[in-house]
Scaffold this motif. Structure first.
Motif, PDB file in Angstrom:
ATOM      1  N   SER A 585     -46.431  -2.592 128.390  1.00  0.00           N
ATOM      2  CA  SER A 585     -47.655  -3.405 128.339  1.00  0.00           C
ATOM      3  C   SER A 585     -48.830  -2.751 129.044  1.00  0.00           C
ATOM      4  O   SER A 585     -49.980  -3.082 128.775  1.00  0.00           O
ATOM      5  CB  SER A 585     -47.394  -4.767 128.974  1.00  0.00           C
ATOM      6  OG  SER A 585     -47.131  -4.624 130.365  1.00  0.00           O
ATOM      7  N   ARG A 603     -53.278  -0.517 127.276  1.00  0.00           N
ATOM      8  CA  ARG A 603     -53.660  -1.788 126.637  1.00  0.00           C
ATOM      9  C   ARG A 603     -54.451  -1.549 125.357  1.00  0.00           C
ATOM     10  O   ARG A 603     -54.216  -2.203 124.336  1.00  0.00           O
ATOM     11  CB  ARG A 603     -54.482  -2.639 127.603  1.00  0.00           C
ATOM     12  CG  ARG A 603     -53.684  -3.306 128.710  1.00  0.00           C
ATOM     13  CD  ARG A 603     -54.536  -4.321 129.434  1.00  0.00           C
ATOM     14  NE  ARG A 603     -55.019  -5.342 128.511  1.00  0.00           N
ATOM     15  CZ  ARG A 603     -56.041  -6.162 128.771  1.00  0.00           C
ATOM     16  NH1 ARG A 603     -56.699  -6.065 129.913  1.00  0.00           N
ATOM     17  NH2 ARG A 603     -56.413  -7.062 127.895  1.00  0.00           N
ATOM     18  N   ASN A 606     -52.091  -0.487 122.682  1.00  0.00           N
ATOM     19  CA  ASN A 606     -51.299  -1.603 122.158  1.00  0.00           C
ATOM     20  C   ASN A 606     -52.108  -2.469 121.197  1.00  0.00           C
ATOM     21  O   ASN A 606     -51.583  -2.952 120.187  1.00  0.00           O
ATOM     22  CB  ASN A 606     -50.779  -2.456 123.318  1.00  0.00           C
ATOM     23  CG  ASN A 606     -49.764  -1.719 124.173  1.00  0.00           C
ATOM     24  OD1 ASN A 606     -49.234  -0.688 123.758  1.00  0.00           O
ATOM     25  ND2 ASN A 606     -49.484  -2.222 125.355  1.00  0.00           N
ATOM     26  N   ILE A 619     -44.137  -5.792 122.798  1.00  0.00           N
ATOM     27  CA  ILE A 619     -44.803  -5.309 124.010  1.00  0.00           C
ATOM     28  C   ILE A 619     -43.986  -5.787 125.203  1.00  0.00           C
ATOM     29  O   ILE A 619     -43.835  -6.996 125.421  1.00  0.00           O
ATOM     30  CB  ILE A 619     -46.253  -5.825 124.094  1.00  0.00           C
ATOM     31  CG1 ILE A 619     -47.057  -5.358 122.871  1.00  0.00           C
ATOM     32  CG2 ILE A 619     -46.913  -5.349 125.380  1.00  0.00           C
ATOM     33  CD1 ILE A 619     -48.482  -5.883 122.842  1.00  0.00           C
ATOM     34  N   VAL A 621     -43.347  -6.404 128.977  1.00  0.00           N
ATOM     35  CA  VAL A 621     -43.901  -6.601 130.314  1.00  0.00           C
ATOM     36  C   VAL A 621     -42.712  -6.674 131.260  1.00  0.00           C
ATOM     37  O   VAL A 621     -42.030  -7.698 131.343  1.00  0.00           O
ATOM     38  CB  VAL A 621     -44.737  -7.887 130.394  1.00  0.00           C
ATOM     39  CG1 VAL A 621     -45.375  -8.031 131.773  1.00  0.00           C
ATOM     40  CG2 VAL A 621     -45.805  -7.901 129.313  1.00  0.00           C
ATOM     41  N   ARG A 734     -45.903 -13.655 119.543  1.00  0.00           N
ATOM     42  CA  ARG A 734     -47.309 -13.564 119.949  1.00  0.00           C
ATOM     43  C   ARG A 734     -48.107 -14.748 119.427  1.00  0.00           C
ATOM     44  O   ARG A 734     -48.914 -15.329 120.137  1.00  0.00           O
ATOM     45  CB  ARG A 734     -47.908 -12.258 119.424  1.00  0.00           C
ATOM     46  CG  ARG A 734     -49.360 -12.038 119.814  1.00  0.00           C
ATOM     47  CD  ARG A 734     -49.824 -10.638 119.482  1.00  0.00           C
ATOM     48  NE  ARG A 734     -51.217 -10.437 119.846  1.00  0.00           N
ATOM     49  CZ  ARG A 734     -52.223 -10.343 118.983  1.00  0.00           C
ATOM     50  NH1 ARG A 734     -51.979 -10.418 117.666  1.00  0.00           N
ATOM     51  NH2 ARG A 734     -53.455 -10.168 119.390  1.00  0.00           N
ATOM     52  N   LEU A 755     -51.242 -10.422 124.244  1.00  0.00           N
ATOM     53  CA  LEU A 755     -49.906 -10.931 124.528  1.00  0.00           C
ATOM     54  C   LEU A 755     -49.683 -12.352 123.996  1.00  0.00           C
ATOM     55  O   LEU A 755     -48.551 -12.850 124.060  1.00  0.00           O
ATOM     56  CB  LEU A 755     -49.632 -10.913 126.041  1.00  0.00           C
ATOM     57  CG  LEU A 755     -49.746  -9.554 126.745  1.00  0.00           C
ATOM     58  CD1 LEU A 755     -49.362  -9.690 128.205  1.00  0.00           C
ATOM     59  CD2 LEU A 755     -48.895  -8.506 126.058  1.00  0.00           C
ATOM     60  N   ALA A 763     -47.088 -13.095 132.090  1.00  0.00           N
ATOM     61  CA  ALA A 763     -47.498 -11.767 132.558  1.00  0.00           C
ATOM     62  C   ALA A 763     -48.494 -11.817 133.699  1.00  0.00           C
ATOM     63  O   ALA A 763     -48.906 -10.763 134.193  1.00  0.00           O
ATOM     64  CB  ALA A 763     -48.089 -10.963 131.401  1.00  0.00           C
TER      65      ALA A 763
END
Length: 782
Positions: A585, A603, A606, A619, A621, A734, A755, A763
């Motif tokens: 992440s 970021r 992503n 993703i 985390v 998501r 996210l 997160a």
């Protein structure tokens, strides 16, 4: 303080050549007297150039034209068409022609081109050109040989009609040779510039064009240097020619047997991941300047020395990247605009009009070579079954011209191989290329088009016993153990449910132009020399032996530009037919759950992947909880939160693969809205079927399923935070479709939109839990 230089014309009249003035107060009645000094004159020339550049770019950027075109238009504005800056500056300093008022600016321009050529050769890795198969080699050879040979066959046509007042016949034939050679060849910086502007440097299309241009560039430069040398030595004495030849041989020997070993020694003496000492950077800089002086003294082009020095210095860190960091911004933002504008100032459009009849055959030769080059580029592409539009785009790109060619045109003009009219026409043609070619390439080639028809590449669509193909990305040393721990969640006894893992180690490309994708299965270790990369390979090799079959893990390293890493990931995912890409992440915790840092670059990467990924994407985390070695319990608690929608179904399909690992306990918790009603929506129907299967005790013996009814956003946040204290890893979608609870109040406080709402809740820094979370997005429909 100022400095004067006194010269004499025919030993009768002294002339002062002043460098710096006392300012406008030196003569208030005539303040423009300061322009009789070389420094103020050069400063006002540079100021006028950059003012014209800014004015031109303010208009051109609105229609998508690049800044290179702005530099050229600034030169046209300062040229004979409008202000004629060169002519007005000629006699400002002295009546002595040697002390031309354009001399300081010309030296500044030459220095810019010299540093630009050095940096381009320094950043170019020619070793990887043959890694893309035979097609780029064939294209590179054909696009040079075909137009050159046919063009030379037409060179002597109509030579009887050459106007002796325009140019002597021998010079006119030499001019035709220059046109044919320059239009047949490709300069690598030109292709790199266009690909970078279009953001397709790392694409399959970009790699093909780069590799082909390197082959053509080698052939073209070799031919041009040979022809130029033969033409020059015809007008020189034999003794001078022999001395220059010996000097060239000595120079090449010094470069390969002194400079190259010295540069390699500097790299070896520099500790890994440490910057190179400044004294070495300064030594290389002085060597570059000295090589330019050496080649000029012995009647070679001053740019040859810096290019050769750049080619033998190892690209990338530590030495290549240090030189790039020190000089790149200065060269590209200051030197290069001045160099391009100064060279373009010599373009006189009126000469084209007055001498059109004389250069008409030159224009025909140019169009002929361009047409032949297009055909020579398209034919092998179509033979290898590339799409027609992509084949045309490759050929157009390999036929275009940009600012690197301008410096070669100016060199031939200075040596009187081409006329002022031909030079002006070539400058206008280059300007049109800089503005039109990017627009044409964008219309012909869409990098996203290769993902069409790839919509079913996700875990939800897989058959129960089919291979699970995952591509995991590694950026930093901390990502290695986390990636391995995540992959081990899918291991099953006796490999009943196979998993095939592709590991992509992403390395930021520094001090180098050409991106490289290395397959470690092919043992291409000679291209890299980095202990960290070998550590990654060793770690995943051990994973192969412990948890998976020896052929179930494939490892790659991508040396890529930071903004284009998503292209490497997507292209590899396509080649490996993966169902999911797993990436970190960018938010990092210690193994004990303490926050460390955020990585904005990861970021951004992503977000690009979420928009372009050819398959599902996860993703991760990771707070380090499910990979800790000091935990007393010998199993890992994994929870999937199901609300609804295709992303949640994908997350559920993923954890369904984890249930076969005896060390993993899987739970699915469905969060339902208290206002949920039945619907005929297709997503709702699919959700209902998935839940129906989950509730079947016989088909899902290893999954604990529960439901919770929620009223709104605050209750969702409270429930998710409480659940995070009970599990080691949570897998969430998501987006959550039409049946999601009311998230009002949560959307406004999202810190990480990529996210999703639930992923963002899990997160945040202030979460009193060490739970890790995987946010899943199913492949977007094209």
């Amino acid at each position: 303080m100022f400095m004067n230089t006194t010269t004499y014309i025919e030993d009768c009249r002294p002339l002062l050549f002043n460098i710096s003035s006392n300012g406008i107060w030196e003569n208030l009645k005539s303040p423009d007297v300061i322009f009789g000094y070389s420094l103020p004159l050069m400063e006002i020339q540079i100021l006028l150039i950059f003012t014209s550049v800014v004015m031109a770019h303010m208009f051109l950027r609105c229609i998508g034209i690049s800044h290179i075109a702005s530099y050229m238009i600034a030169g046209l504005i300062m040229g004979p068409q409008l202000f004629d800056l060169r002519e007005k500056s000629t006699w400002k300093l002295s009546l002595d022609p040697i002390m031309n008022g354009n001399g300081p600016l010309r030296s500044f321009s030459a220095c810019g081109f010299m540093m630009f050529s050095f940096l381009m050769s320094l950043r170019t890795s020619r070793r990887v050109v043959f890694n893309n198969g035979p097609l780029p080699v064939v294209i590179g050879i054909l696009t040079f040989i075909v137009p050159l040979v046919v063009g030379l066959c037409f060179r002597n046509v109509l030579d009887d009609n050459i106007n002796p007042h325009y140019m002597p016949p021998k010079k006119a034939l030499a001019e035709r040779t220059v046109i044919i050679a320059t239009q047949s060849s490709i300069l690598l910086p030109t292709i790199t510039y266009f690909l970078s502007e279009l953001n397709i440097l790392n694409s399959e299309f970009g790699r093909l064009a780069l590799s082909a241009s390197v082959i053509n560039d080698i052939l073209g430069v070799s031919f041009i240097v040979l022809a130029y040398s033969l033409g020059s030595y015809k007008n020189m004495s034999h003794s001078t020619a022999y001395i220059d030849l010996i000097a060239v041989i000595i120079f090449f020997l010094l470069v390969f047997f002194v400079v190259k070993p010295a540069a390699e020694w500097i790299v070896q003496e520099t500790p890994e991941n440490k910057p190179v000492a400044n004294i070495y950077v300064h030594a290389v800089t002085l060597t570059v300047l000295g090589s330019a002086v050496y080649t000029t003294v012995f009647h070679m082009k001053y740019v040859l020395g810096p290019v050769m020095i750049g080619l033998v210095i190892p690209e990338g860190p530590p030495l290549g990247s240090a030189l790039e960091a020190k000089y790149e911004k200065l060269t590209l933002n200051v030197f290069l605009p001045i160099s391009i504008a100064f060279s373009t100032m010599r373009c006189d459009i009126t000469r084209i009009v007055y001498e059109l009849d004389d250069i008409l055959y030159n224009i025909f030769l140019m169009l002929l070579t361009i047409a032949l080059k297009l055909v020579a580029g398209i034919a092998p592409c179509l033979y290898c079954k590339l799409p027609l539009k992509e084949s045309i785009a490759v050929s157009i790109l390999l036929s275009c011209k940009s600012f690197p060619e301008i410096f070669f045109y100016e060199s031939t003009l200075d040596d009187k191989y081409i006329s002022q009219a031909t030079y002006s026409f070539l400058i206008l043609y280059t300007l049109l290329n800089s503005g039109i070619v990017p627009v044409v390439i964008r219309s012909l080639y869409d990098p996203k088009r290769k993902y069409i028809g790839y919509q079913k590449r996700n875990i939800f669509s897989l058959k129960p016993n089919s291979d699970l193909r995952i591509l995991t990305c590694v950026h930093k040393p901390g990502n290695i153990s986390r990636a391995i721990s995540f992959i081990q969640l899918f291991s099953s006894p006796n490999q009943e449910f196979p998993i095939i893992v592709t590991v992509l180690h992403l390395v930021k490309l520094v001090g180098q132009i050409v991106p490289i994708l290395i397959s470690h299965d092919k043992k291409s270790k000679q291209l890299i020399n980095n202990s960290y990369i070998h550590t990654v390979n060793l770690a995943f090799s051990q994973l192969m032996q412990e948890s998976f079959d020896s052929e179930s893990v494939a490892m790659f390293t991508a040396l890529s530009h930071e903004k284009l890493m998503h292209e490497d990931i997507c292209m590899l995912a396509l080649d490996q037919t993966t169902s999911m890409i797993v990436v970190p992440s960018g938010r990092t915790w210690t193994i004990h759950g303490e926050f460390m840092s955020d990585d904005v670059a990861i970021r951004r990467l992503n977000i690009s992947l979420l928009e372009r990924s050819p398959c599902s994407i996860g993703i991760l985390v990771d707070r380090g909880q499910f990979m800790r070695k000091d935990k007393r319990k010998d199993y890992i608690n994994v929870c999937a939160i199901f609300i609804g929608g295709k992303d949640d179904r994908e997350a559920l399909s993923l954890v369904n693969r984890m249930k076969h690992n005896p060390k993993v306990q899987v739970a699915v918790i469905r969060l339902m809205s208290n206002q949920e009603t039945e619907s005929t929506n297709w997503d709702y129907i699919l959700d209902h079927e998935v839940i129906k299967e989950l509730k079947d005790p016989e088909s899902n013996k290893n999954i604990a399923y529960t439901e919770r009814i929620l009223t709104g956003g605050p209750e969702v946040a409270t429930t998710v935070r409480l659940l995070s204290e009970e599990y080691d890893l949570m897998v969430v979608g998501r987006n959550h479709g039409m049946s999601s609870p009311d998230f009002s109040g949560l959307l406004e406080w999202m810190e990480f939109p990529e996210l999703g709402v639930i992923g963002d809740l899990l997160a945040v820094r202030d979460l009193r839990s060490s739970v890790s979370v995987l946010i899943v997005q199913q492949r977007h429909q094209a």
